[in-house]
Scaffold this motif. Structure first.
Motif, PDB file in Angstrom:
ATOM      1  N   LYS A  57       0.831  -1.186   0.000  1.00 53.02           N
ATOM      2  CA  LYS A  57       0.000   0.000   0.000  1.00 53.02           C
ATOM      3  C   LYS A  57       0.874   1.247   0.000  1.00 53.02           C
ATOM      4  CE  LYS A  57      -3.927  -2.076   2.377  1.00 53.02           C
ATOM      5  NZ  LYS A  57      -4.828  -1.964   3.538  1.00 53.02           N
ATOM      6  N   ILE A  58       0.260   2.358  -0.334  1.00 46.59           N
ATOM      7  CA  ILE A  58       0.982   3.631  -0.322  1.00 46.59           C
ATOM      8  C   ILE A  58       1.377   3.972   1.100  1.00 46.59           C
ATOM      9  CG2 ILE A  58       0.793   6.073  -0.876  1.00 46.59           C
ATOM     10  CD1 ILE A  58      -1.235   5.346  -2.987  1.00 46.59           C
ATOM     11  N   SER A  59       2.622   4.195   1.281  1.00 48.66           N
ATOM     12  CA  SER A  59       3.129   4.477   2.624  1.00 48.66           C
ATOM     13  C   SER A  59       2.788   5.904   3.025  1.00 48.66           C
ATOM     14  CB  SER A  59       4.649   4.266   2.668  1.00 48.66           C
ATOM     15  OG  SER A  59       5.151   4.651   3.918  1.00 48.66           O
ATOM     16  N   ASP A  60       2.579   6.125   4.304  1.00 52.37           N
ATOM     17  CA  ASP A  60       2.310   7.455   4.854  1.00 52.37           C
ATOM     18  C   ASP A  60       3.578   8.104   5.399  1.00 52.37           C
ATOM     19  OD1 ASP A  60      -0.307   7.155   4.259  1.00 52.37           O
ATOM     20  OD2 ASP A  60      -0.876   6.376   6.232  1.00 52.37           O
ATOM     21  N   GLY A  61       4.741   7.507   5.042  1.00 52.00           N
ATOM     22  CA  GLY A  61       5.986   8.064   5.556  1.00 52.00           C
ATOM     23  C   GLY A  61       6.309   9.432   5.005  1.00 52.00           C
ATOM     24  N   TRP A  62       5.724   9.808   3.876  1.00 55.37           N
ATOM     25  CA  TRP A  62       6.030  11.109   3.286  1.00 55.37           C
ATOM     26  C   TRP A  62       5.387  12.253   4.068  1.00 55.37           C
ATOM     27  CZ3 TRP A  62       1.767  13.855   1.684  1.00 55.37           C
ATOM     28  CH2 TRP A  62       0.575  13.133   1.569  1.00 55.37           C
ATOM     29  N   LYS A  63       4.375  11.913   4.910  1.00 54.57           N
ATOM     30  CA  LYS A  63       3.730  12.958   5.692  1.00 54.57           C
ATOM     31  C   LYS A  63       4.671  13.463   6.775  1.00 54.57           C
ATOM     32  CE  LYS A  63      -0.878  11.058   4.965  1.00 54.57           C
ATOM     33  NZ  LYS A  63      -2.085  10.560   5.629  1.00 54.57           N
ATOM     34  N   ARG A  64       4.382  14.668   7.210  1.00 56.28           N
ATOM     35  CA  ARG A  64       5.225  15.276   8.252  1.00 56.28           C
ATOM     36  C   ARG A  64       5.127  14.467   9.531  1.00 56.28           C
ATOM     37  NH1 ARG A  64       4.223  21.471   9.414  1.00 56.28           N
ATOM     38  NH2 ARG A  64       4.979  21.504   7.265  1.00 56.28           N
ATOM     39  N   ASP A  65       3.911  14.135   9.931  1.00 52.73           N
ATOM     40  CA  ASP A  65       3.728  13.371  11.168  1.00 52.73           C
ATOM     41  C   ASP A  65       3.441  11.910  10.881  1.00 52.73           C
ATOM     42  OD1 ASP A  65       1.410  13.878   9.938  1.00 52.73           O
ATOM     43  OD2 ASP A  65       0.248  14.319  11.750  1.00 52.73           O
ATOM     44  N   GLY A  66       3.680  11.505   9.650  1.00 51.79           N
ATOM     45  CA  GLY A  66       3.362  10.134   9.298  1.00 51.79           C
ATOM     46  C   GLY A  66       4.444   9.155   9.713  1.00 51.79           C
ATOM     47  N   LYS A  67       4.021   7.995  10.147  1.00 47.59           N
ATOM     48  CA  LYS A  67       4.930   6.936  10.541  1.00 47.59           C
ATOM     49  C   LYS A  67       4.525   5.672   9.811  1.00 47.59           C
ATOM     50  CE  LYS A  67       5.750   8.793  15.166  1.00 47.59           C
ATOM     51  NZ  LYS A  67       5.670   8.538  16.609  1.00 47.59           N
ATOM     52  N   PRO A  68       5.463   4.964   9.285  1.00 47.77           N
ATOM     53  CA  PRO A  68       5.099   3.730   8.583  1.00 47.77           C
ATOM     54  C   PRO A  68       4.484   2.712   9.536  1.00 47.77           C
ATOM     55  CG  PRO A  68       7.462   3.865   8.862  1.00 47.77           C
ATOM     56  CD  PRO A  68       6.921   5.201   9.309  1.00 47.77           C
ATOM     57  N   LYS A  69       3.358   2.161   9.085  1.00 47.27           N
ATOM     58  CA  LYS A  69       2.669   1.192   9.925  1.00 47.27           C
ATOM     59  C   LYS A  69       3.056  -0.208   9.492  1.00 47.27           C
ATOM     60  CE  LYS A  69      -1.350   4.135  10.753  1.00 47.27           C
ATOM     61  NZ  LYS A  69      -2.819   4.250  10.626  1.00 47.27           N
ATOM     62  N   LYS A  70       3.219  -1.024  10.453  1.00 45.01           N
ATOM     63  CA  LYS A  70       3.575  -2.405  10.200  1.00 45.01           C
ATOM     64  C   LYS A  70       2.321  -3.202   9.864  1.00 45.01           C
ATOM     65  CE  LYS A  70       6.022  -6.337  12.193  1.00 45.01           C
ATOM     66  NZ  LYS A  70       6.706  -6.863  13.388  1.00 45.01           N
ATOM     67  N   GLN A  71       2.396  -3.948   8.788  1.00 49.32           N
ATOM     68  CA  GLN A  71       1.236  -4.730   8.391  1.00 49.32           C
ATOM     69  C   GLN A  71       0.948  -5.808   9.424  1.00 49.32           C
ATOM     70  OE1 GLN A  71       1.741  -6.282   4.487  1.00 49.32           O
ATOM     71  NE2 GLN A  71       1.767  -4.267   3.490  1.00 49.32           N
ATOM     72  N   LYS A  72      -0.352  -5.932   9.691  1.00 52.36           N
ATOM     73  CA  LYS A  72      -0.783  -6.901  10.689  1.00 52.36           C
ATOM     74  C   LYS A  72      -0.910  -8.277  10.067  1.00 52.36           C
ATOM     75  CE  LYS A  72      -4.414  -7.737  14.112  1.00 52.36           C
ATOM     76  NZ  LYS A  72      -5.707  -7.251  14.663  1.00 52.36           N
ATOM     77  N   THR A  73      -0.373  -9.259  10.712  1.00 55.10           N
ATOM     78  CA  THR A  73      -0.419 -10.635  10.225  1.00 55.10           C
ATOM     79  C   THR A  73      -1.592 -11.349  10.873  1.00 55.10           C
ATOM     80  OG1 THR A  73       1.986 -10.635   9.978  1.00 55.10           O
ATOM     81  CG2 THR A  73       0.855 -12.779   9.934  1.00 55.10           C
ATOM     82  N   ILE A  74      -2.443 -11.961  10.050  1.00 56.57           N
ATOM     83  CA  ILE A  74      -3.620 -12.669  10.547  1.00 56.57           C
ATOM     84  C   ILE A  74      -3.384 -14.158  10.368  1.00 56.57           C
ATOM     85  CG2 ILE A  74      -6.109 -13.010  10.260  1.00 56.57           C
ATOM     86  CD1 ILE A  74      -6.276 -10.195   9.148  1.00 56.57           C
ATOM     87  N   TYR A  75      -3.575 -14.886  11.433  1.00 57.39           N
ATOM     88  CA  TYR A  75      -3.383 -16.332  11.430  1.00 57.39           C
ATOM     89  C   TYR A  75      -4.740 -17.024  11.494  1.00 57.39           C
ATOM     90  CZ  TYR A  75       1.404 -15.028  12.553  1.00 57.39           C
ATOM     91  OH  TYR A  75       2.641 -14.463  12.536  1.00 57.39           O
ATOM     92  N   LYS A  76      -4.900 -18.135  10.793  1.00 60.21           N
ATOM     93  CA  LYS A  76      -6.125 -18.924  10.791  1.00 60.21           C
ATOM     94  C   LYS A  76      -5.796 -20.338  11.205  1.00 60.21           C
ATOM     95  CE  LYS A  76      -8.659 -16.443   7.207  1.00 60.21           C
ATOM     96  NZ  LYS A  76      -9.388 -16.564   5.908  1.00 60.21           N
ATOM     97  N   THR A  77      -6.728 -20.914  11.920  1.00 60.03           N
ATOM     98  CA  THR A  77      -6.542 -22.300  12.353  1.00 60.03           C
ATOM     99  C   THR A  77      -6.961 -23.247  11.247  1.00 60.03           C
ATOM    100  OG1 THR A  77      -8.754 -22.386  13.276  1.00 60.03           O
ATOM    101  CG2 THR A  77      -6.997 -21.624  14.738  1.00 60.03           C
ATOM    102  N   ALA A  78      -6.681 -24.522  11.468  1.00 58.51           N
ATOM    103  CA  ALA A  78      -7.052 -25.538  10.480  1.00 58.51           C
ATOM    104  C   ALA A  78      -8.569 -25.672  10.377  1.00 58.51           C
ATOM    105  CB  ALA A  78      -6.415 -26.886  10.849  1.00 58.51           C
ATOM    106  N   GLU A  79      -9.279 -25.506  11.523  1.00 58.31           N
ATOM    107  CA  GLU A  79     -10.739 -25.601  11.490  1.00 58.31           C
ATOM    108  C   GLU A  79     -11.341 -24.465  10.673  1.00 58.31           C
ATOM    109  OE1 GLU A  79      -8.896 -25.807  14.088  1.00 58.31           O
ATOM    110  OE2 GLU A  79      -9.146 -27.865  14.837  1.00 58.31           O
ATOM    111  N   GLU A  80     -10.772 -23.253  10.798  1.00 57.54           N
ATOM    112  CA  GLU A  80     -11.286 -22.128  10.030  1.00 57.54           C
ATOM    113  C   GLU A  80     -11.050 -22.315   8.534  1.00 57.54           C
ATOM    114  OE1 GLU A  80     -10.730 -18.611  13.389  1.00 57.54           O
ATOM    115  OE2 GLU A  80      -9.353 -18.764  11.695  1.00 57.54           O
ATOM    116  N   ASN A  81      -9.889 -22.823   8.214  1.00 59.66           N
ATOM    117  CA  ASN A  81      -9.618 -23.077   6.799  1.00 59.66           C
ATOM    118  C   ASN A  81     -10.515 -24.176   6.237  1.00 59.66           C
ATOM    119  OD1 ASN A  81      -7.608 -21.134   6.588  1.00 59.66           O
ATOM    120  ND2 ASN A  81      -6.039 -22.538   7.373  1.00 59.66           N
ATOM    121  N   ALA A  82     -10.778 -25.193   7.062  1.00 62.73           N
ATOM    122  CA  ALA A  82     -11.639 -26.286   6.599  1.00 62.73           C
ATOM    123  C   ALA A  82     -13.098 -25.858   6.518  1.00 62.73           C
ATOM    124  CB  ALA A  82     -11.506 -27.497   7.535  1.00 62.73           C
TER     125      ALA A  82
END
Length: 737
Positions: A189-214
């Motif tokens: 995604k477009i980073s917000d680091g170019w903003k004056r008060d912008g800080k790059p956000k770390k992408q959130k990792t989502i984990y799924k269980t085997a039951e959810e995948n099934a």
């Protein structure tokens, strides 16, 4: 020159030609061929061969002619000749009409004054322009995020201005559409680091269980092809939502077309029915004509002679009718005689048509001086002779043209209160004419005249009651007069609003209608009368020393019209509460003379007729008063203000302050106890009265009914009378001696 051509491309020829003086020859390219634009920097310099001398002269002459006319290519001139004869104009396909995405209400609420101006300029929906082929939807503006500069992508709004997108698609296209939820893009995604008060956000990792995948199930596709457009639903819930919304609206066109088809075929069916009716009439006429022709072919010379003689007789009747020397009755008798004497000739010549043709002017002449109310049988007898001569249709046509207008004219001018002449006229019509003729006159003329007279009748000031001129019609009209009862009931009810119960005129006004009104009209009047009488009784105080019995006598006057149970209810509600209170106050006074109290009680009891005293409500209240008197005379205290209720005398006695022994003692037990104390015989007899046992007390015959004791008359002749316990003992002992 070569360098200039390399820079300007095809336009170099025109540039060079424009620099030469007019009239000089110059070489030009063939403008009838297609033009291809090439970027100058990619065109390589090439050597152009010099044109031949003859070709150069032809081109110069052509250029001079073009310059003399105009500098426009001939392909763009409307009246230019088609070169080589093989030019074909471009043919375009059908252009889709522009469609609005928003409704008029949405555009009015969103754009307000602008939309109003569009309407004033002739906007009726669709696209703009004279042919409605311009843009149809307002241009949308995409709002850029705050503190964000112009971007390479995403600035343009992908909008369908003409409303042509989203058209019909095939089932394959719909099935190929991915209805599954969109997966998140893996592109950064477009980073917000170019903003004056912008800080790059770390992408959130989502984990799924085997039951959810099934548990992930591929989306279901339901193709709905019932409407004008094919739709794809991912679930039954979505399909139900479509059915409740868009599918109903999508049937408007179908319903409209269905109505058009139905109306169109209704007209066709109606025309077909009329044509069928016409054809049937033609067939019947042809059949009759064929029968007549066949009969004419089979006639003999004698029949022809008879027909001529019949024609001569009918001609003589016509002449007499023109002179006015023949009446309606004589004319009918003559045609009856001709039909009996010459039946075959009468049928061949269709003399029945001639008969009714002569009867119409004769009837009009006689009816012009006829007075229906004074001599109703004068014309009706003559008219009745014609109903057996021809068929029903001919006779009805004769009545409608001659008799009915005269009867209507007479009935319209008739005064309904003068009922005898009109009743005599209607009875004559029913006796001499067909029943439907008299019924139509009654329904269309007589009843409306009676109704109009009822509207002007006022019972308060009219000296003549309406029953005097309405009830004589009952034997003749019967249930047909039920339409008149409701307006009469309204008139009488309005008079009872301010009626004084002491005025006996209301009783005389209502009595004639008791057997005439139906319950729906009679019961409301009686309830209104009893309501007025009940209020009058409530306003009348009970005074033992000087009682005003006007209100009570006014109520008892209505016993022949009002139901007994309703009168007893009025006594229970309005009279007996005050009566019990007066009795108890009298018994509580010092030096109370019980003999006067007993006489007062007997006077009230004798005031009520026997049929009213036999009502359970009245019996209960009288018995309760007797019990109160007996209790006080026996030395007990006066009872409180309670009086008996409908639950029964036992409950009323229990609510009072009587001793428990007396409350639980029944009347039969009490009489048994008194008989034992006095030494009298008390045994049941083998007979009953009103479904109750009869007893012998001493030598007297009595009957026990709730809290009352009835004594049989002496010698078996007379009425049973209720008696107190003291009177009963005297009678039993006197009889014993």
């Amino acid at each position: 020159m070569v360098a200039l051509r390399n820079i300007l491309g095809i336009f170099a020829e025109g540039e060079l030609r424009s620099r030469k003086p007019r009239g000089t020859a110059a070489s030009t390219g063939d403008l009838t061929k297609g033009i291809s634009f090439v970027r100058g920097q990619t065109l390589q310099p090439t050597s152009v061969p010099a044109p031949a001398k003859e070709e150069k002269e032809e081109k110069d002459a052509k250029d001079d002619a073009d310059d003399a006319d105009s500098d426009v290519d001939s392909r763009f001139v409307l009246d230019a000749s088609v070169p080589n004869g093989n030019f074909k104009p471009a043919v375009e396909g059908p252009k889709l009409p522009a469609r609005n995405k928003l409704s008029f209400n949405q555009m009015s609420s969103s754009y307000g004054k602008g939309f109003a101006m569009l309407q004033k300029m002739g906007f009726t929906g669709g696209g703009l322009g004279k042919h409605n082929d311009g843009i149809a939807n307002p241009i949308e503006v995409q709002k850029r995020q705050s503190k964000r500069a112009l971007q390479d992508d995403g600035e343009m709004v992908d909008q369908d201005l003409y409303g042509n997108e989203g058209g019909r698609r095939t089932v394959e296209e719909l099935l190929s559409m991915d209805r599954a939820p969109e997966k998140k893009s893996t592109e950064p995604k477009i980073s917000d680091g170019w903003k004056r008060d912008g800080k790059p956000k770390k992408q959130k990792t989502i984990y799924k269980t085997a039951e959810e995948n099934a548990g992930e199930v591929p989306a279901m596709r339901i193709v709905d092809m019932r409407g004008p457009e094919v739709k794809v639903a991912s679930s039954f819930a979505e399909l139900a939502a479509n059915l409740s919304g868009d599918s109903v609206r999508s049937l408007k066109e179908f319903r409209h077309n269905t109505r058009l088809l139905v109306s169109r075929y209704e007209d066709k069916v109606r025309l077909a029915a009329e044509r069928k009716r016409h054809c049937e009439n033609v067939i019947l006429s042809a059949a009759k004509e064929q029968e007549r022709l066949q009969a004419a072919d089979n006639i003999s010379e004698a029949d022809v002679k008879g027909c001529k003689e019949l024609v001569v007789e009918m001609e003589s009747l016509r002449e007499r009718q023109d002179e006015g020397s023949i009446g309606l009755s004589e004319l009918a008798e003559t045609f009856h005689r001709l039909e009996r004497s010459r039946p075959k000739e009468f049928h061949l010549l269709q003399a029945i048509d001639v008969a009714f043709a002569l009867a119409l002017p004769t009837a009009k002449r006689e009816l012009s001086t006829w007075q229906p109310f004074k001599a109703p049988e004068l014309v009706l007898k003559a008219m009745a002779k014609w109903q057996d001569l021809g068929d029903k249709e001919r006779f009805s046509a004769l009545l409608d043209a001659s008799l009915i207008p005269q009867l209507r004219k007479a009935l319209v001018a008739w005064a309904p209160r003068d009922f005898e002449p009109c009743i005599r006229l209607m009875e004559t019509c029913q006796r001499l004419l067909r029943t439907e003729v008299a019924d139509s006159l009654v329904a269309e003329v007589v009843l409306p005249r009676l109704r109009s007279e009822i509207e002007v009748w006022d019972p308060r000031i009219d000296q003549r009651s309406a029953h005097l001129w309405l009830h004589p019609w009952l034997p003749l009209l019967g249930r047909k007069m039920e339409m008149l009862w409701t307006p009469i009931r309204f008139k009488i009810s309005s008079c009872l609003e301010k009626w004084d119960p002491s005025d006996p005129s209301a009783h005389g006004l209502l009595k004639p209608w008791q057997q005439v009104f139906d319950p729906a009209n009679w019961d409301p009047l009686i309830e209104k009368v009893l309501g007025r009488l009940e209020r009058s009784l409530q306003e009348t105080p009970i005074k033992p020393d000087g009682q005003d019995l006007t209100a009570v006598k006014s109520l008892l006057r209505w016993l022949d019209l009002a139901p007994l149970e309703n009168v007893a209810r009025v006594l229970e509600t309005a009279l007996f509460p005050q009566w019990h209170g007066a009795l108890k106050r009298w018994l509580r006074t010092e030096g109370c003379n019980f003999t006067e109290v007993l006489q007062w009680y007997q006077g009230w009891k004798a005031l009520f007729p026997p049929e009213l005293r036999e009502q359970l409500v009245v019996q209960r209240h009288l018995a309760h008063g007797l019990e109160v008197m007996k209790h006080v005379m026996a030395g007990g205290e006066a009872l409180g203000p309670e009086e008996p209720t409908r639950a029964g005398a036992e409950k009323a006695t229990a609510n009072s302050r009587l001793p428990v022994e007396e409350v639980s003692l029944s009347l039969s037990d009490y009489v048994t106890q008194v008989a034992a104390e006095e030494g009298l015989i008390f045994l049941p007899k083998k007979q009953q009265r009103n479904g109750k046992h009869v007893y012998q007390l001493g030598a007297a015959t009595i009957q026990l009914d709730k809290n009352l004791v009835y004594v049989a008359p002496r010698g078996g002749e007379g009425e049973w009378k209720a008696a107190s316990m003291d009177e009963l003992l005297k009678l039993a002992k006197a009889t014993k001696k």
